[in-house]
Design a protein around this motif. Structure first.
Motif, PDB file in Angstrom:
ATOM      1  N   SER A 118       0.854  -1.184   0.000  1.00 30.89           N
ATOM      2  CA  SER A 118       0.000   0.000   0.000  1.00 30.89           C
ATOM      3  C   SER A 118       0.883   1.225   0.000  1.00 30.89           C
ATOM      4  CB  SER A 118      -0.956  -0.013   1.196  1.00 30.89           C
ATOM      5  OG  SER A 118      -0.244  -0.004   2.405  1.00 30.89           O
ATOM      6  N   TYR A 142       3.543   2.433  -9.497  1.00 32.04           N
ATOM      7  CA  TYR A 142       2.759   1.289  -9.986  1.00 32.04           C
ATOM      8  C   TYR A 142       2.502   1.283 -11.489  1.00 32.04           C
ATOM      9  CZ  TYR A 142      -1.443   4.344  -9.410  1.00 32.04           C
ATOM     10  OH  TYR A 142      -2.360   5.354  -9.482  1.00 32.04           O
ATOM     11  N   ASN A 177      -6.665  -3.476  -6.831  1.00 30.55           N
ATOM     12  CA  ASN A 177      -6.533  -2.907  -5.488  1.00 30.55           C
ATOM     13  C   ASN A 177      -7.018  -3.901  -4.419  1.00 30.55           C
ATOM     14  OD1 ASN A 177      -9.367  -2.671  -5.196  1.00 30.55           O
ATOM     15  ND2 ASN A 177      -9.363  -0.601  -6.071  1.00 30.55           N
ATOM     16  N   TRP A 178      -6.922  -3.522  -3.142  1.00 31.83           N
ATOM     17  CA  TRP A 178      -7.234  -4.434  -2.031  1.00 31.83           C
ATOM     18  C   TRP A 178      -8.716  -4.815  -2.001  1.00 31.83           C
ATOM     19  CZ3 TRP A 178      -4.264  -3.894   3.224  1.00 31.83           C
ATOM     20  CH2 TRP A 178      -2.879  -3.857   2.981  1.00 31.83           C
ATOM     21  N   ASP A 220      -8.893  -0.208 -10.229  1.00 33.39           N
ATOM     22  CA  ASP A 220      -8.406   1.164  -9.983  1.00 33.39           C
ATOM     23  C   ASP A 220      -7.290   1.157  -8.928  1.00 33.39           C
ATOM     24  OD1 ASP A 220      -8.034   3.844  -9.530  1.00 33.39           O
ATOM     25  OD2 ASP A 220      -9.908   4.097  -8.390  1.00 33.39           O
ATOM     26  N   LEU A 221      -6.101   1.607  -9.308  1.00 33.87           N
ATOM     27  CA  LEU A 221      -4.950   1.570  -8.393  1.00 33.87           C
ATOM     28  C   LEU A 221      -4.679   2.911  -7.729  1.00 33.87           C
ATOM     29  CD1 LEU A 221      -2.455  -0.527 -10.566  1.00 33.87           C
ATOM     30  CD2 LEU A 221      -4.201  -1.337  -8.974  1.00 33.87           C
ATOM     31  N   SER A 269      -3.089   1.110  -3.000  1.00 33.70           N
ATOM     32  CA  SER A 269      -3.083  -0.214  -2.374  1.00 33.70           C
ATOM     33  C   SER A 269      -3.177  -1.262  -3.474  1.00 33.70           C
ATOM     34  CB  SER A 269      -4.274  -0.359  -1.422  1.00 33.70           C
ATOM     35  OG  SER A 269      -4.074   0.480  -0.309  1.00 33.70           O
ATOM     36  N   ILE A 270      -2.172  -2.151  -3.509  1.00 35.79           N
ATOM     37  CA  ILE A 270      -1.995  -3.031  -4.666  1.00 35.79           C
ATOM     38  C   ILE A 270      -2.008  -4.494  -4.233  1.00 35.79           C
ATOM     39  CG2 ILE A 270      -0.512  -3.559  -6.641  1.00 35.79           C
ATOM     40  CD1 ILE A 270      -1.144  -0.624  -6.656  1.00 35.79           C
TER      41      ILE A 270
END
Lengths: 267, 267
Positions: B211, B218, B234-235, B240-241, B245-246
């Motif tokens: 994150s 990214y 994302n989490w 959508d990044l 948070s990846i």
């Protein structure tokens, strides 16, 4: 801290490098072609061992048995061979097997020569990086892609300036004690096993704190760190490493500051 | 996921590699001679920046401004240059500056080309390792010391088999959510910044969770991970990044399992 140079000591150091060469021939091609790991501890925490671990230790053992049949051998993967005399070789064919099986480059081969139980030669060999760190006779050298050079630790004396390293915060015996040090340090890097001690000897990391190390994990570190000017001991500030809890620092002052922050001396 | 190959797209990919070459010429000699860092965030958490960061970004900007004067530039170290048209270059001259200043080898240079805001070419370049990961036009390649090869993620579909990586557990926004995933995974490795995503594309790491990433952190990862067959989002399991948070995973099934264990979808 290490014994004065002698012709025999130099022979032994050259021989230790030939052991590292032999291990590299087994480990590096397997690393580059991808790795299959087995679990040494089925049912418990994952403890990977690879064909590369076993092949590298076998290659080093064969050389020692041929050249120095009276020397003992204490390796990670096979049974101990007792010594007839003062010398024992301590071998960890792949330190950082988890990095090795994840395709990460900072795994190493660790080789130490013990004389009457005391490590007098240490080699930290990083095959994927082409770097070899050798400590003996009061000198620590890096033999790398750009040639050989003498190593010295940084002059860092305070936690607030220190670059700290540990492999895995979940592998520590006393995470709260470690956390006091971490919170006081300038930055913390994770994940490098014995390679962190090599970088401490080279002056780019200032402090390494770990626990749970076995003799084959720490024997080779001692001559490299001490010959580079660093201090290595246990979490109580003593020199006995046999409980596996290690503090290695660029200077004696930083070592004392870390031990004080760990605050396990009276525990 | 990435656009079909076109002559222009191939030109852009070749140009992205020439940017990586230019950055390497600035970063690698400075890394090998030792590094002096300044603090970008004096008084707060240590945020090092080096002369190498600035010199590498400057070199890449000069090439873009000369060759594609209408393209925008969004770099880590200098002000944004607005685009006249659909194309913007996203540049992180050194991802992993903390590793760089600690003499650790897995820092990278990140380069992405965005078309209408969508990353269509990604380069993760690891100069010390001589490895370059390039994703575009549905293909991910590793150009390394042993030549070039196509990349594909592992087939790992379950957390229990997964090799997880994150850079620093103390950098995570929701450590308890991460801890649920970590406890379920086979092993966890720390410390590798963008290089962990490169190894995910190469099949030796299965899952990366982080994150706090910025767009320059990214953007380059997306074409490399997707073209290698991986899933990145994302989490909450969305694509959508922008919140930084990846989750990146070898397979869609593993991605879903990680998102479910993170359990932040309804938070």
């Amino acid at each position: 801290m290490t014994q004065p140079p002698s012709p025999r000591n130099r022979d032994f150091a050259d021989f230790a490098c030939s052991l590292a060469d032999a291990a590299r021939r087994e480990t590096l091609p397997r690393f580059e072609s991808g790795v299959v790991a087995e679990d040494k501890n089925a049912g418990g925490a994952w403890d990977p061992v690879t064909d590369a671990d076993r092949a590298a230790e076998r290659a080093m053992r064969a050389l020692i048995e041929y050249r120095y049949p009276n020397h003992g051998i204490a390796g990670e993967e096979f049974a101990e061979r007792p010594a007839r005399g003062p010398y024992v070789w301590s071998l960890d064919p792949i330190d950082g097997t988890r990095s090795f099986v994840c395709g990460l480059p900072t795994w190493t081969t660790l080789i130490a020569l013990l004389e009457d139980g005391r490590p007098v030669i240490g080699v930290i060999d990083a095959p994927r990086l082409g770097e070899r760190y050798v400590g003996h006779a009061g000198e620590a050298r890096l033999i790398g892609p750009a040639g050989a050079r003498l190593l010295g630790t940084s002059g860092c004396r305070s936690l607030g300036e220190a670059r700290l390293s540990t492999t895995d915060p979940h592998l520590l015996d006393a995470p709260h004690a470690f956390e006091r040090v971490r919170a006081a340090c300038r930055t913390t890097r994770y994940g490098h096993d014995a390679y962190a001690y090599a970088r401490l000897a080279a002056g780019s990391i200032d402090l390494v704190i770990e626990s749970g190390l076995k003799p084959h994990d720490y024997n080779a570190l001692v001559p490299v760190v001490r010959a580079a000017g660093g201090t290595i001991g246990n979490w109580r500030g003593e020199s006995d490493l046999s409980a596996g809890s290690i503090v290695a620092a660029a200077t004696a002052q930083l070592f004392e500051a870390a031990v004080e922050a760990l605050a396990v001396a009276s525990a």
